[in-house]
Design an enzyme around this catalytic site. Structure first.
Site, mmCIF file in Angstrom:
data_model
loop_
_atom_site.group_PDB
_atom_site.id
_atom_site.type_symbol
_atom_site.label_atom_id
_atom_site.label_comp_id
_atom_site.label_asym_id
_atom_site.label_seq_id
_atom_site.Cartn_x
_atom_site.Cartn_y
_atom_site.Cartn_z
ATOM 1 N N LYS A 140 49.966 30.773 10.767
ATOM 2 C CA LYS A 140 50.895 31.264 11.736
ATOM 3 C C LYS A 140 51.939 32.201 11.265
ATOM 4 O O LYS A 140 51.616 33.398 11.140
ATOM 5 C CB LYS A 140 51.294 29.956 12.467
ATOM 6 C CG LYS A 140 50.268 29.020 13.266
ATOM 7 C CD LYS A 140 50.867 28.110 14.177
ATOM 8 C CE LYS A 140 49.859 27.123 14.251
ATOM 9 N NZ LYS A 140 48.944 27.409 15.331
ATOM 10 N N TYR A 172 46.765 17.354 14.841
ATOM 11 C CA TYR A 172 45.736 18.170 14.773
ATOM 12 C C TYR A 172 45.632 19.045 13.488
ATOM 13 O O TYR A 172 46.896 19.628 13.335
ATOM 14 C CB TYR A 172 45.592 19.127 16.103
ATOM 15 C CG TYR A 172 44.450 20.193 16.088
ATOM 16 C CD1 TYR A 172 44.919 21.442 16.110
ATOM 17 C CD2 TYR A 172 43.187 19.886 16.119
ATOM 18 C CE1 TYR A 172 44.054 22.572 15.974
ATOM 19 C CE2 TYR A 172 42.086 20.885 16.114
ATOM 20 C CZ TYR A 172 42.529 22.124 16.041
ATOM 21 O OH TYR A 172 41.605 23.178 16.066
ATOM 22 N N ASP A 222 50.894 19.056 6.394
ATOM 23 C CA ASP A 222 50.188 19.990 7.283
ATOM 24 C C ASP A 222 51.296 20.954 7.989
ATOM 25 O O ASP A 222 51.872 20.420 9.113
ATOM 26 C CB ASP A 222 49.138 19.718 8.186
ATOM 27 C CG ASP A 222 48.515 20.957 9.221
ATOM 28 O OD1 ASP A 222 47.669 20.600 10.035
ATOM 29 O OD2 ASP A 222 48.941 21.928 8.987
HETATM 30 P P1 KE4 Z 1 43.970 27.481 13.081
HETATM 31 O O1 KE4 Z 1 42.674 27.097 12.508
HETATM 32 O O2 KE4 Z 1 44.013 27.462 14.623
HETATM 33 O O3 KE4 Z 1 44.639 28.729 12.429
HETATM 34 O O4 KE4 Z 1 44.865 26.416 12.607
HETATM 35 C C1 KE4 Z 1 44.599 25.054 12.685
HETATM 36 C C2 KE4 Z 1 45.834 24.140 12.844
HETATM 37 C C3 KE4 Z 1 45.986 23.482 11.553
HETATM 38 N N1 KE4 Z 1 47.405 22.442 11.594
HETATM 39 C C4 KE4 Z 1 48.040 22.585 12.580
HETATM 40 C C5 KE4 Z 1 49.262 21.791 12.712
HETATM 41 C C6 KE4 Z 1 47.976 23.353 13.771
HETATM 42 O O5 KE4 Z 1 48.736 23.117 14.802
HETATM 43 C C7 KE4 Z 1 46.835 24.182 13.902
HETATM 44 C C8 KE4 Z 1 46.507 24.942 15.076
HETATM 45 N N2 KE4 Z 1 47.330 24.857 16.202
HETATM 46 C C9 KE4 Z 1 46.709 25.216 17.371
HETATM 47 C C10 KE4 Z 1 48.168 24.910 18.538
HETATM 48 N N3 KE4 Z 1 47.743 23.727 19.159
HETATM 49 C C11 KE4 Z 1 46.374 26.570 17.561
HETATM 50 C C12 KE4 Z 1 46.108 27.169 19.060
HETATM 51 C C13 KE4 Z 1 44.518 27.024 19.215
HETATM 52 O O6 KE4 Z 1 43.695 25.919 18.865
HETATM 53 O O7 KE4 Z 1 44.120 27.879 20.060
#
Ligand code: KE4
Length: 436
Positions: free
Chosen positions: A275, A152, A247
């Site tokens: 993060k 993801y 990523d």
């Molecule tokens: P954000 O747009 O949520 O800040 O980041 C997206 C993203 C991109 N790449 C990786 C590897 C990620 O893990 C994420 C976001 N991770 C999720 C956890 N599974 C955030 C939690 C959520 O979606 O509420």
């Protein structure tokens, strides 16, 4: 006077808040995984957090193994981070003009992640990966991108894709509202399948703009990439002139100070971060080779922008966190903490005869209701989800808050000391005994 019975039967404050939240916000949450849809029940509305703990609206304390999905690596409400945020906020919240703090954090990121020669700050991981893709397409003049099932990368349209019907057919949208046209250039392959990657490049390598991968996958639960897989990816991208994007929004500064790329000794062309670099406030970033980043506006023709990019208060939280994670032995201790948890859980499950396995890379971990650690998306899909859900709720009742979904990774912080971990393992031992 409220009787004990009345108190016991009164709806929890979490339930009341959840019912109220759903009146104004879809699903009552601002990000779907928080809604507990995968595990059932009502989400806990958190009122405050400190160190390894947070408290819900009923003032129940939990040991937190989400850490805001990675950012809270130094523990919640760390005094140094709170102080940095308070001091920055007192100087004004946002200016829409450059600040020295943005230079400082950019210099720190480039120093800690040598593959990043130039970096641009944004406000979310989605923005970071979406922008990195656009740079790769702008720099190569190619449209096709490669991603992997189970990874993801945020919710940009061209990344909300599942594997097509055939191995080398293009993806289908995983979300309503994403036109087929927006994903027709996205090829979805199997994580850790080297042969498939070789075949894809052989078939269409000179049309591929980039490959984007989680070098330690954390969004299908934790799945390690094999070194062969990542090294083949590096070799093929170089051979065919495709941009290799790591990523590391989740793995960056989480699995090691230099991220997963430092563990594998692989230099990607671009990296997405998030993060941890915001310490809990909205800071993410993308960066890499200077010749690629030179394609970005205002220097080059690839447009990307953001009102709150490099926000001074968020950058203060991020910079303070980046300093704390450089303390001596930080990652040795963090890795030992995650290992103590996963090994303790495995022993407890074994004693109860429950098919359970666990893994940890740096400060992130995976727990699986399967006899062995999954090494692929297909193996992950075979884990026992109902056992996980029962475990999740029993542990939640016992005051230990894990990710409310079987396909999410978990996170420890520098404040999860041995006593905290051992208390979780003791609770798990009792729960496994009911699952055996
Ligand atoms: P954000 O747009 O949520 O800040 O980041 C997206 C993203 C991109 N790449 C990786 C590897 C990620 O893990 C994420 C976001 N991770 C999720 C956890 N599974 C955030 C939690 C959520 O979606 O509420």
């Amino acid at each position: 006077m409220t009787t004990k019975a009345q108190l016991q039967n009164a709806p929890s404050k979490n339930d009341t808040l959840f019912a109220r939240a759903q009146k104004t916000t879809p699903g009552g949450v601002n990000s779907p995984v928080r809604a507990f849809r995968s595990v059932g029940g009502s989400p806990r509305f958190i009122t405050r957090a400190e160190g390894p703990y947070f408290w819900d609206a009923d003032d129940k304390r939990y040991t937190d193994y989400i850490g805001s999905w990675g950012p809270a690596i130094v523990g919640h409400a760390h005094p140094a981070v709170v102080k940095a945020v308070q001091e920055a906020a007192a100087r004004g919240l946002s200016f829409g003009a450059p600040t020295e703090g943005e230079i400082e954090i950019a210099e720190e990121i480039c120093r800690l992640v040598p593959s990043i020669e130039q970096v641009r700050l944004v406000s979310s991981g989605t923005e970071a990966t979406m922008s990195a893709l656009r740079v790769a397409r702008g720099a190569t003049g190619r449209d096709r991108i490669v991603k992997f099932e189970g990874c993801y990368h945020g919710h940009a349209d061209s990344l909300l894709v599942k594997a097509g019907s055939g191995m080398l057919t293009f993806g289908n949208p995983t979300s309503a509202g994403v036109p087929e046209d927006f994903v027709k250039h996205t090829l979805v392959l199997d994580y850790n399948d080297v042969q498939q990657l070789e075949d894809a490049f052989k078939a269409m390598g000179d049309t591929i703009a980039c490959v984007i991968v989680e070098p330690v996958a954390g969004n299908m639960n934790l799945v390690r990439a094999t070194p062969e897989f990542l090294h083949a990816m590096r070799r093929l991208c170089t051979q065919y002139g495709a941009v290799l994007i790591f990523d590391e929004v989740m793995s960056g500064f989480r699995v090691a100070l230099g991220g997963a790329q430092s563990l594998f000794g692989i230099k990607p062309d671009m990296t997405a971060l998030g993060k941890v670099i915001g310490g809990g406030l909205p800071v993410a970033a993308f960066g890499g080779r200077a010749d690629l980043m030179a394609h970005l506006a205002p220097v080059g023709a690839v447009y990307q922008a953001g009102t709150l990019s490099g926000n001074p208060v968020a950058v203060a939280a991020g910079m303070s966190t980046l300093k704390l994670i450089q303390e001596p032995q930080f990652y040795e201790k963090l890795s030992a903490t995650a290992r103590r948890l996963t090994q303790g859980m495995q022993h407890a499950a074994q004693e109860a005869g429950v098919a359970f396995s666990a893994d940890a890379v740096g400060g992130m971990f995976g727990m699986y209701f399967s006899a062995s650690v999954p090494t692929s998306y297909a193996e992950m899909m075979a884990v026992d989800r109902s056992k996980f859900n029962a475990f999740f709720h029993a542990m939640l009742d016992a005051g230990h808050y894990f990710a409310p979904a079987a396909f999410e990774a978990g996170f420890v912080s520098a404040q999860h000391d041995d006593a905290v971990i051992d208390a979780t393992i003791a609770s798990a031992r009792a729960v496994f005994a009911t699952l055996g």
